[in-house]
Scaffold this motif. Structure first.
Motif, PDB file in Angstrom:
ATOM      1  N   TRP B 148      67.199  69.109 -23.980  1.00  0.00           N
ATOM      2  CA  TRP B 148      66.798  69.409 -22.607  1.00  0.00           C
ATOM      3  C   TRP B 148      67.966  69.155 -21.645  1.00  0.00           C
ATOM      4  CZ3 TRP B 148      65.412  66.109 -18.255  1.00  0.00           C
ATOM      5  CH2 TRP B 148      64.841  66.824 -17.199  1.00  0.00           C
ATOM      6  N   LEU B 149      68.662  68.037 -21.874  1.00  0.00           N
ATOM      7  CA  LEU B 149      69.838  67.736 -21.067  1.00  0.00           C
ATOM      8  C   LEU B 149      70.842  68.886 -21.168  1.00  0.00           C
ATOM      9  CD1 LEU B 149      71.202  65.517 -19.344  1.00  0.00           C
ATOM     10  CD2 LEU B 149      72.420  64.875 -21.414  1.00  0.00           C
ATOM     11  N   GLY B 150      71.050  69.387 -22.388  1.00  0.00           N
ATOM     12  CA  GLY B 150      71.963  70.506 -22.584  1.00  0.00           C
ATOM     13  C   GLY B 150      71.543  71.709 -21.755  1.00  0.00           C
ATOM     14  N   LEU B 151      70.241  72.015 -21.788  1.00  0.00           N
ATOM     15  CA  LEU B 151      69.739  73.160 -21.022  1.00  0.00           C
ATOM     16  C   LEU B 151      69.942  72.947 -19.521  1.00  0.00           C
ATOM     17  CD1 LEU B 151      66.439  73.836 -23.001  1.00  0.00           C
ATOM     18  CD2 LEU B 151      68.433  75.336 -22.869  1.00  0.00           C
ATOM     19  N   MET B 152      69.723  71.714 -19.056  1.00  0.00           N
ATOM     20  CA  MET B 152      69.914  71.422 -17.636  1.00  0.00           C
ATOM     21  C   MET B 152      71.387  71.567 -17.231  1.00  0.00           C
ATOM     22  SD  MET B 152      67.037  70.855 -16.237  1.00  0.00           S
ATOM     23  CE  MET B 152      66.363  72.039 -17.352  1.00  0.00           C
ATOM     24  N   LEU B 153      72.285  71.110 -18.128  1.00  0.00           N
ATOM     25  CA  LEU B 153      73.719  71.249 -17.844  1.00  0.00           C
ATOM     26  C   LEU B 153      74.084  72.734 -17.742  1.00  0.00           C
ATOM     27  CD1 LEU B 153      75.246  68.509 -20.178  1.00  0.00           C
ATOM     28  CD2 LEU B 153      75.121  68.460 -17.696  1.00  0.00           C
ATOM     29  N   ILE B 154      73.503  73.535 -18.655  1.00  0.00           N
ATOM     30  CA  ILE B 154      73.756  74.978 -18.606  1.00  0.00           C
ATOM     31  C   ILE B 154      73.261  75.544 -17.283  1.00  0.00           C
ATOM     32  CG2 ILE B 154      73.058  77.209 -19.580  1.00  0.00           C
ATOM     33  CD1 ILE B 154      73.113  76.000 -22.306  1.00  0.00           C
ATOM     34  N   PRO B 165      81.407  77.952 -19.310  1.00  0.00           N
ATOM     35  CA  PRO B 165      80.693  78.961 -20.094  1.00  0.00           C
ATOM     36  C   PRO B 165      79.363  78.444 -20.650  1.00  0.00           C
ATOM     37  CG  PRO B 165      82.588  78.115 -21.297  1.00  0.00           C
ATOM     38  CD  PRO B 165      82.659  77.525 -19.936  1.00  0.00           C
ATOM     39  N   VAL B 166      78.447  79.367 -20.937  1.00  0.00           N
ATOM     40  CA  VAL B 166      77.107  79.018 -21.391  1.00  0.00           C
ATOM     41  C   VAL B 166      77.104  78.559 -22.844  1.00  0.00           C
ATOM     42  CG1 VAL B 166      74.808  79.949 -21.862  1.00  0.00           C
ATOM     43  CG2 VAL B 166      76.017  80.601 -19.778  1.00  0.00           C
ATOM     44  N   SER B 167      77.895  79.255 -23.684  1.00  0.00           N
ATOM     45  CA  SER B 167      77.790  78.952 -25.116  1.00  0.00           C
ATOM     46  C   SER B 167      79.057  79.358 -25.854  1.00  0.00           C
ATOM     47  CB  SER B 167      76.589  79.687 -25.720  1.00  0.00           C
ATOM     48  OG  SER B 167      76.798  81.068 -25.594  1.00  0.00           O
ATOM     49  N   GLY B 168      79.108  78.990 -27.134  1.00  0.00           N
ATOM     50  CA  GLY B 168      80.234  79.347 -27.985  1.00  0.00           C
ATOM     51  C   GLY B 168      81.375  78.352 -27.902  1.00  0.00           C
ATOM     52  N   ARG B 169      82.445  78.628 -28.660  1.00  0.00           N
ATOM     53  CA  ARG B 169      83.590  77.716 -28.695  1.00  0.00           C
ATOM     54  C   ARG B 169      84.798  78.265 -27.966  1.00  0.00           C
ATOM     55  NH1 ARG B 169      85.436  75.622 -34.405  1.00  0.00           N
ATOM     56  NH2 ARG B 169      86.467  73.977 -33.232  1.00  0.00           N
ATOM     57  N   ILE B 170      84.870  79.583 -27.835  1.00  0.00           N
ATOM     58  CA  ILE B 170      86.103  80.180 -27.296  1.00  0.00           C
ATOM     59  C   ILE B 170      85.763  81.582 -26.769  1.00  0.00           C
ATOM     60  CG2 ILE B 170      86.840  81.303 -29.465  1.00  0.00           C
ATOM     61  CD1 ILE B 170      89.315  79.211 -27.561  1.00  0.00           C
ATOM     62  N   SER B 171      86.536  82.079 -25.778  1.00  0.00           N
ATOM     63  CA  SER B 171      86.313  83.445 -25.302  1.00  0.00           C
ATOM     64  C   SER B 171      87.013  84.428 -26.230  1.00  0.00           C
ATOM     65  CB  SER B 171      86.864  83.612 -23.887  1.00  0.00           C
ATOM     66  OG  SER B 171      86.334  82.616 -23.057  1.00  0.00           O
ATOM     67  N   MET B 172      86.481  85.655 -26.267  1.00  0.00           N
ATOM     68  CA  MET B 172      87.040  86.676 -27.154  1.00  0.00           C
ATOM     69  C   MET B 172      88.497  86.985 -26.822  1.00  0.00           C
ATOM     70  SD  MET B 172      84.731  87.547 -29.276  1.00  0.00           S
ATOM     71  CE  MET B 172      84.355  89.199 -29.844  1.00  0.00           C
ATOM     72  N   ASP B 173      88.829  86.941 -25.510  1.00  0.00           N
ATOM     73  CA  ASP B 173      90.152  87.420 -25.083  1.00  0.00           C
ATOM     74  C   ASP B 173      91.189  86.301 -24.997  1.00  0.00           C
ATOM     75  OD1 ASP B 173      89.146  85.987 -23.039  1.00  0.00           O
ATOM     76  OD2 ASP B 173      89.426  87.513 -21.488  1.00  0.00           O
ATOM     77  N   SER B 174      90.921  85.160 -25.614  1.00  0.00           N
ATOM     78  CA  SER B 174      91.821  84.032 -25.396  1.00  0.00           C
ATOM     79  C   SER B 174      93.071  84.078 -26.267  1.00  0.00           C
ATOM     80  CB  SER B 174      91.072  82.726 -25.682  1.00  0.00           C
ATOM     81  OG  SER B 174      90.731  82.692 -27.049  1.00  0.00           O
TER      82      SER B 174
END
Lengths: 294, 335
Positions: B148-154, B165-174
């Motif tokens: 729930w804390l994670g969702l609130m941080l998002i 960013p909302v999710s994932g580890r890295i952006s596609m264009d990095s």
């Protein structure tokens, strides 16, 4: 005055514990909170506004009282179900799961702990090795493995969560019994020819009651947290069930779109309930057994 | 008894536990009601495919033979093949291992770097406002569900403010290239500062969410053990000798107060693993936590067995290290 006070008859154990407990304002507050949450669950059919399970797609994702919507004070979820009603019924489920887990844990934990401590020797060694094995699994992974074996469902989730605590409970009971077993009055009772069953029920069980009650209250908080975690993961509990954790499982999709009420209210209820039981457990610990530190 | 003997004995005690764990993990597949091969292939499996899978999993051998074969392979981290992807379980695990370790280490670092100073301050200013805030936080922190804390941080930092960013580890264009699997390290190794910043941004929210429970614990334990140490006689001696206050706190008191903190961090490893399963699910973090959830949903039992066995092994080893460290840190402990 002071002479009078010292001359007073000593209070009973329960009376003394009650006096201690009442002095702790935080504990009393948490006790009232626990009662309120229980009442929510018990009275759910009376105070809920709508059926918690039936979807009504025409009402989906409506905001609540802050947008002047008093038909659905806490808004509606992605299937148009009233969030307030689901939360109220959720209290029923969380408490039901919590108490069932406690009951299973108390029965089996006490049984194994008693056997282990009372009979000692090989039996003790084997039972304690088995608890070691169960305690070496990461708790949530143990619960997930049980569900992976038995399949999903509320009953299996309860069993899975109880399995986390039975070994811990067995340990606590065992160590309490080991201490009590050596006390002179148990020896005396034994030399008077009392049966094992009488000694266990009459002398040993009452003495391990205090640490067990404290442990089980703290465990209730944990069990509610684990239930909601399994609900959130969508693994333990059918998603249509108004379980607080399950209500959050689709939350991310909507929170990104700004529909925060789907997620915020069930989460607050989980946190509040867990917090209340944790405080209650701490308060009970201070009242019942100030020396104990779990 | 000297410390080497102690280490040896603790190590030997871990072996029967580990064997017990291996039996339970092995039995997992046999405790499923029904035919595991049929269940794993459901609903597409033809009788021939089911029979082939039974053969591949060795389900037609006697139970004891199956167990010894499984254990022999498991000791070399060979858990067979994933039923859903067909690649080996260990390659599935190792491709995600670094992600989970990176997340867990970041969370632990936050807990230590923020928690210890907070605990020290709370103990030094006992009954002040900051002390009460620390106590409230350490009680509340363990009650808030991490997902729930994670969702609130998002909601706050990703959806509303748009900072992270909302999710994932890295952006596609990095322009990230994977060397070790630890993205922060990899970005520095390939000298791509943009990718490093991007990886940090992705890491912040999940690491903060995962750090709450260990942080609450560290604050609580540091505070109480600091209070205990500060009341000891040798603290008075140090003061009487005229050692400056800061030096007393950091050199004399904190060193002794940290011993219980080490133990608590060690005990926390199990709950950290559980927390990381939940955090990874919230943030779509491609680690072992999301692997196990996916494999439970797919009924991919070899993967479940592999992850559970490995995680338990890590937990046993960490507990062993903590025990040894404890004996080393506190010379008074002699077993």
């Amino acid at each position: 005055m002071s002479i009078n006070k010292t001359a007073q008859a000593p209070r009973s154990f329960i009376g003394e514990a009650f006096k201690q407990f009442r002095k702790n304002r935080l504990a009393v507050t948490s006790f009232i909170l626990v009662i309120v949450i229980m009442l929510l669950g018990v009275l759910a059919p009376l105070i809920a506004l709508e059926d918690p399970v039936n979807p009504s797609p025409e009402n989906r994702l409506q905001p609540g009282f802050w947008a002047g919507n008093f038909d659905h004070p806490l808004g509606t979820d992605e299937l148009g179900r009233d969030i307030y009603s689901r939360i109220v019924y959720g209290a029923q489920i969380s408490l039901k799961v919590g108490y069932t887990v406690i009951l299973i844990t108390a029965i089996f934990g006490t049984l194994f702990g008693l056997i282990s401590a009372y009979y000692g020797g090989m039996i003790d060694l084997i039972l304690m090795r088995i608890t070691d094995i169960f305690l070496s699994f990461p708790p949530l992974l143990l619960a997930l493995s049980v569900i992976a074996i038995l399949g999903t469902g509320l009953e299996n989730a309860m069993l899975a969560i109880a399995l986390i605590y039975i070994p811990q409970m067995a340990r606590i009971v065992r160590s309490s019994v080991l201490t009590v077993k050596e006390l002179p009055y148990v020896e005396a009772s034994k030399s008077l020819g009392a049966k094992n069953s009488f000694i266990i029920i009459g002398h040993i069980l009452p003495n391990i009651l205090a640490p067990s009650v404290v442990y089980l209250t703290l465990l209730l908080a944990d069990a509610i947290l684990y239930t909601s975690a399994l609900g959130f993961l969508g693994i333990g509990i059918d998603p249509s069930t108004p379980e607080w954790g399950a209500m959050l499982s689709k939350g991310r999709d909507y929170i990104i779109l700004g529909q925060w009420w789907v997620t915020v209210f069930p989460g607050i209820m989980i946190a509040l309930t867990v917090f209340a039981f944790n405080l209650l457990g701490d308060g009970l610990r201070e009242a019942l057994d100030p020396k104990m530190d779990v | 008894m000297n410390i080497l003997n102690y280490i040896l004995i603790r190590f030997l005690w871990a072996i029967p536990t580990l064997l017990g764990v291996s039996i339970l993990v092995f039995l997992m597949i046999h405790l499923i009601p029904g035919d595991p091969a049929q269940l794993m292939l459901y609903p597409r499996g033809t009788p021939e495919q089911v029979e082939a899978l039974r053969e591949q999993l060795g389900l037609n051998d006697p139970m004891a033979v199956q167990y010894f074969n499984w254990l022999k392979d498991a000791l070399f981290f060979d858990f067979g093949k994933s039923v859903s992807t067909g690649s080996s379980v260990i390659s599935e695990i190792s491709s995600r291992f670094a992600a989970t370790v990176e997340l867990a280490l970041s969370a632990l670092s936050i807990a230590v770097v923020v928690g210890i100073p907070l605990g020290v301050i709370a103990a030094r200013k006992k009954n002040s406002l900051i002390d009460y805030l620390c106590i409230t936080f350490s009680l509340g922190g363990v009650s808030i569900p991490v997902f729930w804390l994670g969702l609130m941080l998002i909601f706050v930092f990703a959806a509303t403010l748009g900072w992270l960013p909302v999710s994932g580890r890295i952006s596609m264009d990095s322009g990230m290239q994977i060397v070790t699997g630890f993205y922060l390290l990899d970005a520095l190794l390939i000298g791509n500062l943009y990718a490093f910043g991007d990886a940090v941004k992705h890491l912040i929210l999940p690491a903060v969410a995962l750090s709450t429970i260990p942080l609450a614990m560290v604050v609580r334990i540091t505070r109480s053990s600091m209070l205990e140490v500060l009341s000891q006689d040798y603290m008075k001696t140090a003061r009487a000798k005229g050692i400056p206050g800061r030096l007393i706190i950091y050199k004399h008191a904190l060193r002794n107060a940290l011993i219980p903190v080490v133990t608590v961090l060690g005990i926390q490893i199990g709950s950290l693993m559980g927390g990381s399963i939940l955090t990874e699910t919230v943030f779509s973090w491609p680690g072992l936590g999301s692997l196990i959830i996916d494999s439970i949903n797919d009924r991919d039992y070899p993967v479940i067995q592999g992850v559970v066995f490995l995680a338990t092994l890590i937990m046993i080893v960490v507990n062993l290290i903590v025990d040894v460290l404890y004996a080393y840190l506190d010379p008074r402990i002699r077993y």
